[in-house]
Design a protein around this motif. Structure first.
Motif, PDB file in Angstrom:
ATOM      1  N   SER A   1      41.885 -14.334  19.608  1.00  0.00           N
ATOM      2  CA  SER A   1      42.764 -15.338  19.020  1.00  0.00           C
ATOM      3  C   SER A   1      42.124 -15.920  17.763  1.00  0.00           C
ATOM      4  CB  SER A   1      43.020 -16.462  20.027  1.00  0.00           C
ATOM      5  OG  SER A   1      43.596 -17.587  19.398  1.00  0.00           O
ATOM      6  N   TYR A   2      42.888 -16.043  16.697  1.00  0.00           N
ATOM      7  CA  TYR A   2      42.312 -16.564  15.452  1.00  0.00           C
ATOM      8  C   TYR A   2      41.886 -18.020  15.591  1.00  0.00           C
ATOM      9  CZ  TYR A   2      46.737 -18.969  14.361  1.00  0.00           C
ATOM     10  OH  TYR A   2      47.842 -19.791  14.393  1.00  0.00           O
ATOM     11  N   HIS A   3      42.402 -18.701  16.610  1.00  0.00           N
ATOM     12  CA  HIS A   3      41.981 -20.081  16.843  1.00  0.00           C
ATOM     13  C   HIS A   3      40.535 -20.151  17.318  1.00  0.00           C
ATOM     14  CE1 HIS A   3      46.035 -21.692  16.382  1.00  0.00           C
ATOM     15  NE2 HIS A   3      46.483 -20.765  17.211  1.00  0.00           N
ATOM     16  N   TRP A   4      40.078 -19.125  18.049  1.00  0.00           N
ATOM     17  CA  TRP A   4      38.784 -19.192  18.723  1.00  0.00           C
ATOM     18  C   TRP A   4      37.867 -18.016  18.405  1.00  0.00           C
ATOM     19  CZ3 TRP A   4      38.978 -23.914  20.560  1.00  0.00           C
ATOM     20  CH2 TRP A   4      40.193 -24.426  21.025  1.00  0.00           C
ATOM     21  N   ASP A   5      38.223 -17.166  17.461  1.00  0.00           N
ATOM     22  CA  ASP A   5      37.435 -15.954  17.232  1.00  0.00           C
ATOM     23  C   ASP A   5      36.064 -16.231  16.608  1.00  0.00           C
ATOM     24  OD1 ASP A   5      38.202 -16.637  14.678  1.00  0.00           O
ATOM     25  OD2 ASP A   5      39.364 -14.807  14.297  1.00  0.00           O
ATOM     26  N   TRP A   6      35.785 -17.474  16.287  1.00  0.00           N
ATOM     27  CA  TRP A   6      34.463 -17.851  15.772  1.00  0.00           C
ATOM     28  C   TRP A   6      33.453 -18.136  16.880  1.00  0.00           C
ATOM     29  CZ3 TRP A   6      33.512 -22.888  17.345  1.00  0.00           C
ATOM     30  CH2 TRP A   6      34.634 -23.646  17.698  1.00  0.00           C
ATOM     31  N   LEU A   7      33.922 -18.155  18.122  1.00  0.00           N
ATOM     32  CA  LEU A   7      33.036 -18.421  19.248  1.00  0.00           C
ATOM     33  C   LEU A   7      32.345 -17.131  19.704  1.00  0.00           C
ATOM     34  CD1 LEU A   7      35.316 -20.891  21.208  1.00  0.00           C
ATOM     35  CD2 LEU A   7      33.055 -21.427  20.295  1.00  0.00           C
ATOM     36  N   PRO A   8      31.102 -17.230  20.197  1.00  0.00           N
ATOM     37  CA  PRO A   8      30.316 -16.028  20.520  1.00  0.00           C
ATOM     38  C   PRO A   8      30.576 -15.501  21.930  1.00  0.00           C
ATOM     39  CG  PRO A   8      28.938 -17.958  20.801  1.00  0.00           C
ATOM     40  CD  PRO A   8      30.270 -18.467  20.297  1.00  0.00           C
ATOM     41  N   PHE A   9      31.791 -15.023  22.174  1.00  0.00           N
ATOM     42  CA  PHE A   9      32.111 -14.501  23.491  1.00  0.00           C
ATOM     43  C   PHE A   9      31.534 -13.095  23.686  1.00  0.00           C
ATOM     44  CE2 PHE A   9      35.811 -17.488  23.167  1.00  0.00           C
ATOM     45  CZ  PHE A   9      35.465 -18.259  24.264  1.00  0.00           C
ATOM     46  N   ASN A  10      31.126 -12.811  24.916  1.00  0.00           N
ATOM     47  CA  ASN A  10      30.761 -11.463  25.332  1.00  0.00           C
ATOM     48  C   ASN A  10      31.798 -10.985  26.336  1.00  0.00           C
ATOM     49  OD1 ASN A  10      28.287 -11.550  23.878  1.00  0.00           O
ATOM     50  ND2 ASN A  10      27.367 -12.732  25.538  1.00  0.00           N
ATOM     51  N   LEU A  11      32.353  -9.805  26.112  1.00  0.00           N
ATOM     52  CA  LEU A  11      33.353  -9.235  27.009  1.00  0.00           C
ATOM     53  C   LEU A  11      32.700  -8.154  27.856  1.00  0.00           C
ATOM     54  CD1 LEU A  11      36.415  -8.976  24.595  1.00  0.00           C
ATOM     55  CD2 LEU A  11      35.748 -10.867  26.094  1.00  0.00           C
ATOM     56  N   ILE A  12      32.784  -8.321  29.163  1.00  0.00           N
ATOM     57  CA  ILE A  12      32.092  -7.439  30.095  1.00  0.00           C
ATOM     58  C   ILE A  12      33.095  -6.865  31.088  1.00  0.00           C
ATOM     59  CG2 ILE A  12      30.237  -7.261  31.792  1.00  0.00           C
ATOM     60  CD1 ILE A  12      29.097  -9.876  30.501  1.00  0.00           C
ATOM     61  N   LYS A  13      33.222  -5.558  31.103  1.00  0.00           N
ATOM     62  CA  LYS A  13      34.105  -4.904  32.057  1.00  0.00           C
ATOM     63  C   LYS A  13      33.414  -4.811  33.416  1.00  0.00           C
ATOM     64  CE  LYS A  13      36.476  -0.505  33.009  1.00  0.00           C
ATOM     65  NZ  LYS A  13      36.725   0.874  32.519  1.00  0.00           N
ATOM     66  N   GLY A  14      34.145  -5.160  34.457  1.00  0.00           N
ATOM     67  CA  GLY A  14      33.619  -5.052  35.809  1.00  0.00           C
ATOM     68  C   GLY A  14      34.562  -4.253  36.690  1.00  0.00           C
ATOM     69  N   GLN A  15      34.022  -3.289  37.416  1.00  0.00           N
ATOM     70  CA  GLN A  15      34.811  -2.518  38.360  1.00  0.00           C
ATOM     71  C   GLN A  15      34.356  -2.839  39.787  1.00  0.00           C
ATOM     72  OE1 GLN A  15      35.635   1.689  37.527  1.00  0.00           O
ATOM     73  NE2 GLN A  15      34.448   1.495  35.628  1.00  0.00           N
ATOM     74  N   VAL A  16      35.309  -2.861  40.693  1.00  0.00           N
ATOM     75  CA  VAL A  16      34.999  -2.990  42.115  1.00  0.00           C
ATOM     76  C   VAL A  16      35.735  -1.885  42.864  1.00  0.00           C
ATOM     77  CG1 VAL A  16      34.731  -5.498  41.908  1.00  0.00           C
ATOM     78  CG2 VAL A  16      36.902  -4.554  42.693  1.00  0.00           C
ATOM     79  N   ALA A  17      35.248  -1.603  44.056  1.00  0.00           N
ATOM     80  CA  ALA A  17      35.880  -0.587  44.892  1.00  0.00           C
ATOM     81  C   ALA A  17      36.097  -1.143  46.293  1.00  0.00           C
ATOM     82  CB  ALA A  17      35.021   0.681  44.967  1.00  0.00           C
ATOM     83  N   GLU A  18      37.209  -0.772  46.882  1.00  0.00           N
ATOM     84  CA  GLU A  18      37.461  -1.094  48.284  1.00  0.00           C
ATOM     85  C   GLU A  18      37.080   0.125  49.116  1.00  0.00           C
ATOM     86  OE1 GLU A  18      41.066  -2.488  51.331  1.00  0.00           O
ATOM     87  OE2 GLU A  18      41.486  -2.069  49.216  1.00  0.00           O
ATOM     88  N   PHE A  19      36.127  -0.070  50.027  1.00  0.00           N
ATOM     89  CA  PHE A  19      35.662   0.997  50.901  1.00  0.00           C
ATOM     90  C   PHE A  19      36.115   0.732  52.333  1.00  0.00           C
ATOM     91  CE2 PHE A  19      31.981   1.277  47.744  1.00  0.00           C
ATOM     92  CZ  PHE A  19      32.499   2.403  47.115  1.00  0.00           C
ATOM     93  N   LYS A  20      36.214   1.794  53.105  1.00  0.00           N
ATOM     94  CA  LYS A  20      36.629   1.680  54.507  1.00  0.00           C
ATOM     95  C   LYS A  20      35.764   2.603  55.358  1.00  0.00           C
ATOM     96  CE  LYS A  20      40.757   1.966  57.469  1.00  0.00           C
ATOM     97  NZ  LYS A  20      40.782   0.526  57.839  1.00  0.00           N
ATOM     98  N   THR A  21      35.320   2.091  56.499  1.00  0.00           N
ATOM     99  CA  THR A  21      34.478   2.880  57.390  1.00  0.00           C
ATOM    100  C   THR A  21      35.313   3.869  58.199  1.00  0.00           C
ATOM    101  OG1 THR A  21      34.664   1.204  59.135  1.00  0.00           O
ATOM    102  CG2 THR A  21      32.794   1.026  57.632  1.00  0.00           C
ATOM    103  N   ALA A  22      34.676   4.952  58.604  1.00  0.00           N
ATOM    104  CA  ALA A  22      35.384   5.996  59.353  1.00  0.00           C
ATOM    105  C   ALA A  22      35.826   5.513  60.728  1.00  0.00           C
ATOM    106  CB  ALA A  22      34.494   7.234  59.494  1.00  0.00           C
ATOM    107  N   ASN A  23      35.021   4.656  61.363  1.00  0.00           N
ATOM    108  CA  ASN A  23      35.356   4.192  62.718  1.00  0.00           C
ATOM    109  C   ASN A  23      36.150   2.890  62.719  1.00  0.00           C
ATOM    110  OD1 ASN A  23      33.446   2.341  61.976  1.00  0.00           O
ATOM    111  ND2 ASN A  23      32.054   2.747  63.685  1.00  0.00           N
ATOM    112  N   ASN A  24      36.578   2.436  61.542  1.00  0.00           N
ATOM    113  CA  ASN A  24      37.438   1.259  61.426  1.00  0.00           C
ATOM    114  C   ASN A  24      36.761  -0.032  61.881  1.00  0.00           C
ATOM    115  OD1 ASN A  24      39.957   0.849  60.276  1.00  0.00           O
ATOM    116  ND2 ASN A  24      40.951   0.510  62.242  1.00  0.00           N
ATOM    117  N   ALA A  25      35.423  -0.086  61.787  1.00  0.00           N
ATOM    118  CA  ALA A  25      34.700  -1.287  62.195  1.00  0.00           C
ATOM    119  C   ALA A  25      33.413  -1.384  61.386  1.00  0.00           C
ATOM    120  CB  ALA A  25      34.389  -1.262  63.682  1.00  0.00           C
ATOM    121  N   LEU A  26      32.925  -2.618  61.203  1.00  0.00           N
ATOM    122  CA  LEU A  26      31.696  -2.809  60.450  1.00  0.00           C
ATOM    123  C   LEU A  26      30.539  -3.320  61.305  1.00  0.00           C
ATOM    124  CD1 LEU A  26      32.818  -4.261  56.989  1.00  0.00           C
ATOM    125  CD2 LEU A  26      31.429  -2.242  57.389  1.00  0.00           C
TER     126      LEU A  26
END
Length: 368
Positions: A210-235
């Protein structure tokens, strides 16, 4: 046709909904607009932790007591309005994976003043008794107060609460904002025109462009997550884990969320095979036997907005006092959002000083 509000908040993530809530508590009329939908950005992760001890040293989070209390109260308030359970106080286990890590964590723990029953040092044997099969070297931390949250589900329930209980109005499909001579900001939507005295940017990564805020020192960080499931349906365990990323444990069907990647140089916004392998590698390091037993159910990706000092940015635009910013929550959005929203609204209403650690003026002084 037009509708008039005291405040229009751009962004329906953790920051946007929290500031809308705090403003409504002071009887301001509020509208929330998002280009896509509620929790469509980085805030919509399917699993996150409220963990007051973060980083490799497990350092106590800034304003941990106030932030935690406010967060828990907000979660409970919203939970009372829905039958869908989106959070649990199931504790967070923080095993050290190397001798050096254990030494630094133990030193940090012994030098920190923790509230009673918040944080306990456990020996390697105690941690392995709590969680058989976990990798642990020379001990680690157990935080009974740790919370696990399905953040996307929480935000949808939060929006419904704000709409029904606080009278907040929600809109989609934001067009550019325009300033008119009468002192109001105007946003043209498909079927209406919004007029607002104040605009709050809580748009996450879009703020950086945004031109209103592009002077600020933002860092953009991509984050991925995964949903895992156990074979026996229990943890076989109830708590969540923070160790080279995090493992968010919700429910009892053998599924959990593993996060997160930290990608500074990304070329696309989608989850990918490299992200899945990275997350599996992290899971393998902490729980090797479990990693061999799980299948990938789903993946998710988002871009977080962080700052050089890893602290959020709140405040008014240096030349236009009716423009406000609430951004840079990074990975601590769950813990910081409502406390800082309350703090900022108190600043607007009562003229209280903002904490210098989060005040936008720490950057205005060097950029304007």
């Amino acid at each position: 046709m037009s509708q008039q509000f005291d405040f229009c908040i751009l962004g329906a993530g953790l920051a946007g909904l929290s500031i809308a809530d705090s403003l409504a508590e002071h009887d301001f009329s509020t509208a929330v607009i998002d280009r896509e939908d509620i929790a469509a950005g980085a805030s919509g992760t399917p699993g996150g932790l409220v963990n007051p001890a973060t980083g490799r040293r497990a350092k106590k989070v800034w304003k941990a007591e106030q932030c935690y209390t406010t967060t828990l109260q907000c979660l409970q308030k919203v939970q009372e309005t829905t039958e869908d359970h989106f959070f649990a106080k199931n504790g967070v286990l923080r095993p050290a994976l190397m001798e050096k890590m254990a030494r630094k964590m133990r030193n940090e723990y012994e030098q920190t003043s923790w509230p009673k029953d918040w944080c306990q040092w456990k020996s390697e044997g105690q941690i392995k008794e709590m969680h058989p099969g976990i990798t642990c070297v020379n001990g680690g931390l157990w935080l009974p107060v740790g919370l696990t949250v399905d953040v996307g589900q929480y935000l949808h329930a939060y929006a419904a609460y704000l709409e029904q209980e606080a009278g907040t109005t929600f809109f989609l499909n934001q067009d550019p904002i325009e300033r008119y001579d009468d002192g109001y900001w105007r946003i043209k939507l498909e079927k209406t025109m919004i007029r607002a005295k104040h605009i709050v940017f809580a748009t996450g990564r879009a703020t950086a462009t945004s031109y209103h805020w592009d002077w600020l020192p933002f860092n953009l960080i991509k984050g991925q997550v995964a949903e895992f499931k156990t074979a026996n349906n229990a943890l076989g365990f109830d708590h969540s884990i923070s160790s080279l990323g995090y493992m968010a444990r919700l429910g009892y069907d053998g599924t959990f969320i593993q996060g997160s990647t930290y990608e500074h140089d990304y070329t696309h916004l989608d989850p990918d095979d490299q992200g899945e392998e990275y997350l599996r590698k992290r899971l393998r390091r902490t729980l090797p036997r479990l990693e061999k037993d799980v299948t990938t159910v789903n993946q998710w990706a988002g871009v977080r907005t962080s700052t050089p000092d890893y602290m959020p940015i709140l405040g008014q635009h240096p030349t236009d006092k009716n423009l406000h910013l609430f951004s840079g929550l990074g990975s601590k959005g769950l813990l910081h959002s409502k406390f800082l929203a309350d703090h900022y609204v108190d600043h607007l209403v009562n003229g209280s000083e903002l904490y210098p650690e989060i005040d936008i003026r720490r950057y205005c002084l060097t950029n304007t």
